[in-house]
Design a protein around this motif. Structure first.
Motif, PDB file in Angstrom:
ATOM      1  N   LEU A 127       0.989  -1.196  -0.107  1.00  0.00           N
ATOM      2  CA  LEU A 127      -0.022   0.059   0.056  1.00  0.00           C
ATOM      3  C   LEU A 127       0.808   1.094  -0.118  1.00  0.00           C
ATOM      4  O   LEU A 127       1.379   1.613   0.982  1.00  0.00           O
ATOM      5  CB  LEU A 127      -0.866  -0.027   1.231  1.00  0.00           C
ATOM      6  CG  LEU A 127      -1.967  -1.108   1.330  1.00  0.00           C
ATOM      7  CD1 LEU A 127      -3.008  -0.883   2.415  1.00  0.00           C
ATOM      8  CD2 LEU A 127      -2.912  -1.052   0.050  1.00  0.00           C
ATOM      9  N   VAL A 128       1.153   2.022  -1.102  1.00  0.00           N
ATOM     10  CA  VAL A 128       2.072   2.980  -1.271  1.00  0.00           C
ATOM     11  C   VAL A 128       1.581   4.292  -0.667  1.00  0.00           C
ATOM     12  O   VAL A 128       2.535   5.143  -0.191  1.00  0.00           O
ATOM     13  CB  VAL A 128       2.200   3.274  -2.727  1.00  0.00           C
ATOM     14  CG1 VAL A 128       2.642   2.088  -3.619  1.00  0.00           C
ATOM     15  CG2 VAL A 128       0.880   3.911  -3.193  1.00  0.00           C
ATOM     16  N   ASP A 129       0.378   4.547   0.120  1.00  0.00           N
ATOM     17  CA  ASP A 129      -0.002   5.770   0.698  1.00  0.00           C
ATOM     18  C   ASP A 129      -0.102   5.249   2.286  1.00  0.00           C
ATOM     19  O   ASP A 129      -0.843   6.247   2.771  1.00  0.00           O
ATOM     20  CB  ASP A 129      -1.040   6.297   0.228  1.00  0.00           C
ATOM     21  CG  ASP A 129      -2.249   5.327   0.084  1.00  0.00           C
ATOM     22  OD1 ASP A 129      -2.392   4.236   0.197  1.00  0.00           O
ATOM     23  OD2 ASP A 129      -3.533   5.906  -0.311  1.00  0.00           O
ATOM     24  N   LEU A 130       0.196   4.258   2.669  1.00  0.00           N
ATOM     25  CA  LEU A 130       0.165   3.984   4.233  1.00  0.00           C
ATOM     26  C   LEU A 130       1.375   3.796   4.883  1.00  0.00           C
ATOM     27  O   LEU A 130       1.863   2.638   4.850  1.00  0.00           O
ATOM     28  CB  LEU A 130      -0.812   2.593   4.127  1.00  0.00           C
ATOM     29  CG  LEU A 130      -1.371   2.355   5.509  1.00  0.00           C
ATOM     30  CD1 LEU A 130      -2.270   3.236   6.211  1.00  0.00           C
ATOM     31  CD2 LEU A 130      -1.976   0.878   5.617  1.00  0.00           C
ATOM     32  N   PRO A 131       1.679   4.885   5.618  1.00  0.00           N
ATOM     33  CA  PRO A 131       3.145   4.599   6.367  1.00  0.00           C
ATOM     34  C   PRO A 131       2.997   3.692   7.337  1.00  0.00           C
ATOM     35  O   PRO A 131       1.848   3.564   7.997  1.00  0.00           O
ATOM     36  CB  PRO A 131       3.488   6.055   6.662  1.00  0.00           C
ATOM     37  CG  PRO A 131       1.829   6.459   6.809  1.00  0.00           C
ATOM     38  CD  PRO A 131       1.144   6.206   5.806  1.00  0.00           C
ATOM     39  N   LEU A 138      -4.026  -3.012  10.622  1.00  0.00           N
ATOM     40  CA  LEU A 138      -3.737  -3.745   9.346  1.00  0.00           C
ATOM     41  C   LEU A 138      -2.421  -4.918   9.738  1.00  0.00           C
ATOM     42  O   LEU A 138      -2.574  -5.988   9.188  1.00  0.00           O
ATOM     43  CB  LEU A 138      -3.580  -3.153   8.092  1.00  0.00           C
ATOM     44  CG  LEU A 138      -3.407  -3.937   6.763  1.00  0.00           C
ATOM     45  CD1 LEU A 138      -4.705  -4.903   6.871  1.00  0.00           C
ATOM     46  CD2 LEU A 138      -3.435  -2.768   5.645  1.00  0.00           C
ATOM     47  N   ASP A 139      -1.433  -4.457  10.086  1.00  0.00           N
ATOM     48  CA  ASP A 139      -0.173  -5.255  10.368  1.00  0.00           C
ATOM     49  C   ASP A 139      -0.506  -6.323  11.168  1.00  0.00           C
ATOM     50  O   ASP A 139      -0.181  -7.317  11.095  1.00  0.00           O
ATOM     51  CB  ASP A 139       0.999  -4.307  10.843  1.00  0.00           C
ATOM     52  CG  ASP A 139       1.570  -3.262  10.198  1.00  0.00           C
ATOM     53  OD1 ASP A 139       1.395  -3.609   8.902  1.00  0.00           O
ATOM     54  OD2 ASP A 139       2.154  -2.630  10.653  1.00  0.00           O
ATOM     55  N   ILE A 150       4.619  -5.681   2.701  1.00  0.00           N
ATOM     56  CA  ILE A 150       5.932  -5.369   1.796  1.00  0.00           C
ATOM     57  C   ILE A 150       5.968  -3.748   1.872  1.00  0.00           C
ATOM     58  O   ILE A 150       4.864  -3.022   1.699  1.00  0.00           O
ATOM     59  CB  ILE A 150       5.782  -5.573   0.396  1.00  0.00           C
ATOM     60  CG1 ILE A 150       5.933  -7.230   0.626  1.00  0.00           C
ATOM     61  CG2 ILE A 150       6.841  -5.214  -0.257  1.00  0.00           C
ATOM     62  CD1 ILE A 150       5.003  -8.023  -0.633  1.00  0.00           C
ATOM     63  N   ARG A 151       7.050  -3.486   2.513  1.00  0.00           N
ATOM     64  CA  ARG A 151       7.168  -1.964   2.592  1.00  0.00           C
ATOM     65  C   ARG A 151       8.054  -1.236   1.538  1.00  0.00           C
ATOM     66  O   ARG A 151       8.896  -1.850   0.829  1.00  0.00           O
ATOM     67  CB  ARG A 151       7.955  -1.655   3.619  1.00  0.00           C
ATOM     68  CG  ARG A 151       7.367  -2.179   5.413  1.00  0.00           C
ATOM     69  CD  ARG A 151       6.024  -1.617   5.364  1.00  0.00           C
ATOM     70  NE  ARG A 151       5.304  -2.083   6.619  1.00  0.00           N
ATOM     71  CZ  ARG A 151       4.231  -1.706   7.120  1.00  0.00           C
ATOM     72  NH1 ARG A 151       3.294  -1.082   6.450  1.00  0.00           N
ATOM     73  NH2 ARG A 151       3.515  -2.135   8.203  1.00  0.00           N
TER      74      ARG A 151
END
Length: 265
Positions: A127-131, A138-139, A150-151
């Protein structure tokens, strides 16, 4: 162990770099994107990223953003994307699947998302917009379900920030090889090598390089340093202009370049 960890362990033993094509679910329509998905394992894909469309894709360049708009216009949803993956598994394919997109559709899906994704056959999520600071709930759900989170790391990510990024990462670390959106300029080989060397000092996770890798030479160059090479815009464009067969042919060419001897693994 997950399909992702198994795949990367096998590739490491074979001293091969993974080829990871990206496609947009529902582009230009569900049937066409599903046909492409089913063809990618035979074309040499080691992992497949499947995008799910969103109305405000801030990290996407024009090619992938337009693919998402076509998919949305055709009625593609996150639920339909999960069903597409489920049919992929029902056909017997074992290639790991990573969903890539934005947080809003996942949050709208509700607390069952992680388990629903794993039940459908999804292995990882980007998720590219979820820091990391905002993904705690969610983690937990992903860990319980067995879904790899995946970060992303970028050329501007500082060392202290990388520690936070990888704290709860699993599957692999995605290195955004250029500062900008998808489909931009290619990263220089020396620049990429230095960045990945720095990341390896921080994590034992496999490192995938993506953004700006668009042809066989740039894929081969990235494979000298990364554990995986991700190509998206070039495949999406080939599908748009020439259809599934052309996209599969390009994927096969990129896989051959990525798998060629001399890679990091």
């Amino acid at each position: 162990m997950t399909r992702l960890t198994d795949t990367f362990a096998q590739l490491k033993a074979e001293k091969r770099t993974a080829f990871v094509p990206f496609i947009m679910a529902g582009d230009p329509d569900l049937a066409t994107s599903e046909r492409l998905l089913h063809a990618l394992p035979e074309a040499g894909a080691d992992v497949i990223e499947v995008g799910f469309p969103f109305t405000d894709p801030m990290a996407d360049g024009p090619i992938i953003a337009e693919a998402g708009q076509r998919a949305l216009a055709g009625g593609q949803t996150l639920k339909k994307t999960l069903e597409m993956v489920k049919r992929f598994r029902a056909a017997g394919h074992q290639t790991p699947i990573v969903l890539m997109g934005y947080a809003n559709p996942v949050l709208q899906h509700g607390d069952s998302f992680a388990q629903d994704a794993v039940d459908a056959g999804v292995d990882g999520l980007i998720l590219v917009d979820l820091p990391p600071e905002e993904s705690g709930e969610l983690d937990v759900q992903a860990k319980e379900a067995g879904l790899d989170m995946i970060r992303l790391a970028t050329p501007t990510t500082r060392d202290e920030r990388i520690d936070r990024v990888i704290e709860h990462a699993s599957g692999f670390l995605y290195y955004v090889a250029v500062a900008g959106v998808t489909g931009g300029r290619s990263a220089g080989a020396d620049e990429l090598g230095e960045a990945i060397t720095r990341l390896r000092e921080k994590t034992s996770l496999p490192i995938a390089a993506g953004f700006g890798i668009k042809d066989a030479p740039s894929a081969h160059a990235a494979a000298q340093h990364a554990d995986a090479v991700v190509v998206g815009s070039a495949i999406v464009k080939a599908l748009e202009l020439e259809g599934v067969d052309a996209a599969v042919a390009l994927a096969r060419e990129l896989a051959a370049a990525t798998h060629a001897p001399g890679g990091q693994q």
